[in-house]
Design a protein around this motif. Structure first.
Motif: not given
Length: 303
Positions: A184, A215, A218-219, A223, A182, A276, A268, A266
């Motif tokens: 980003v 994490l 961001c995701c 997830l 992954l 990403f 985003c 994810i």
């Protein structure tokens, strides 16, 4: 009577000798404690810092470090199918199959098949009519015919997915036979760059807790991941641009934590993340700077 008297006299003399020695050791130990207390009092009066104060000084120096501590997540999606065999692997597989065929013993099904063929031959030699046989009896040959029919109906799934055909790198359902990592496009300073998800450590957090929070930020919350441990698997250090650099803010030290994708997608929608991508190690060259790539690629591909 002489022996007990001698033994008692010996024990009494031993106790007389041991008692002064124990008293002397006790006085010596007491003297050492008094000396230690006196030394500590002199240090306090003179302003000399002892052990606990030294630890406080070290912590204050760590807080004044010009380097920002950051955590990053090396997220991997494991292969979902077996990778395609190379030419050497195919030839070796064929060799093993031939060797197994030559050296293995017959299975129960093969023994039953041979036995039924012998019985059928004997019945035909005696004028036995196959039409008189009970149709409910399932022979080994019939089982083979049914298995062959089912095999003809089976259609294996394509190794290439829709994401592969569209080259959609935002989908984790691509390149099913190799691991994906992954990346980003994260805003660092005044511009957005491609990196592994990273962020600054907050007060009171461990580096592992920082990685989990980054994490999640961001995701998103859908997830599902599994972290491999509390210790970092890699390290990278860089300096800020000269326009952003100061005496107390020189650059960042990034500690990477390995995590594995176990499910979910994810989301985003973070302000600091624009895009990403799930990429292979070969595709990382298209996104990451060479110095950054040289640091992350060894530990990313070896775990």
């Amino acid at each position: 009577m002489a022996a007990p008297l001698v033994r008692n006299a010996f024990l009494m003399s031993t106790n007389r000798l041991a008692k002064p020695a124990l008293i002397a050791a006790s006085h010596a130990h007491k003297g050492l404690l008094q000396n230690a207390v006196a030394a500590q009092m002199r240090c306090c009066v003179c302003g000399i810092k002892t052990g606990p104060a030294e630890s406080e000084e070290n912590s204050s120096q760590a807080e004044q470090s010009p380097w920002t501590l950051m955590s990053a997540v090396c997220m991997v999606r494991r292969p979902l199918i077996m990778a395609e065999l190379s030419d050497v692997e195919r030839r070796y597989k064929a060799h093993l199959e031939q060797l197994h065929l030559e050296t293995s013993v017959l299975s129960d099904h093969e023994l039953q098949l041979i036995e039924e063929k012998v019985k059928l031959k004997q019945r035909r030699s005696r004028g036995y009519d196959d039409d008189d046989e009970d149709g409910s009896l399932l022979l080994a040959a019939d089982k083979e015919d049914l298995a062959a029919d089912k095999f003809q109906e089976f259609q294996p799934a394509d190794r290439l997915t829709e994401a592969d055909m569209k080259n959609d790198r935002s989908s984790q359902l691509r390149k099913l036979g190799v691991p994906l990592y992954l990346l980003v496009k994260q805003k660092l300073g005044d511009k957005a760059v491609w990196v592994m998800p990273q962020g600054s450590r907050q007060e009171g957090e461990t580096l592992r807790q920082t990685a989990e929070r980054i994490l999640l930020t961001c995701c998103g919350t859908h997830l599902r991941t599994t972290f491999y441990g509390n210790a970092p698997c890699g390290f990278y250090k860089y300096k800020y641009p000269r326009t952003m650099r100061s005496e107390n803010n020189v650059g960042a030290k990034v500690f990477f934590f390995k995590a594995e994708l176990t499910g979910g997608d994810i989301e985003c929608d973070s302000e600091g993340v624009e895009e990403f991508a799930w990429v292979t190690p070969e595709e990382m060259k298209e996104y990451l700077p060479q110095k950054y790539l040289d640091s992350v690629l060894p530990f990313a591909t070896c775990l």
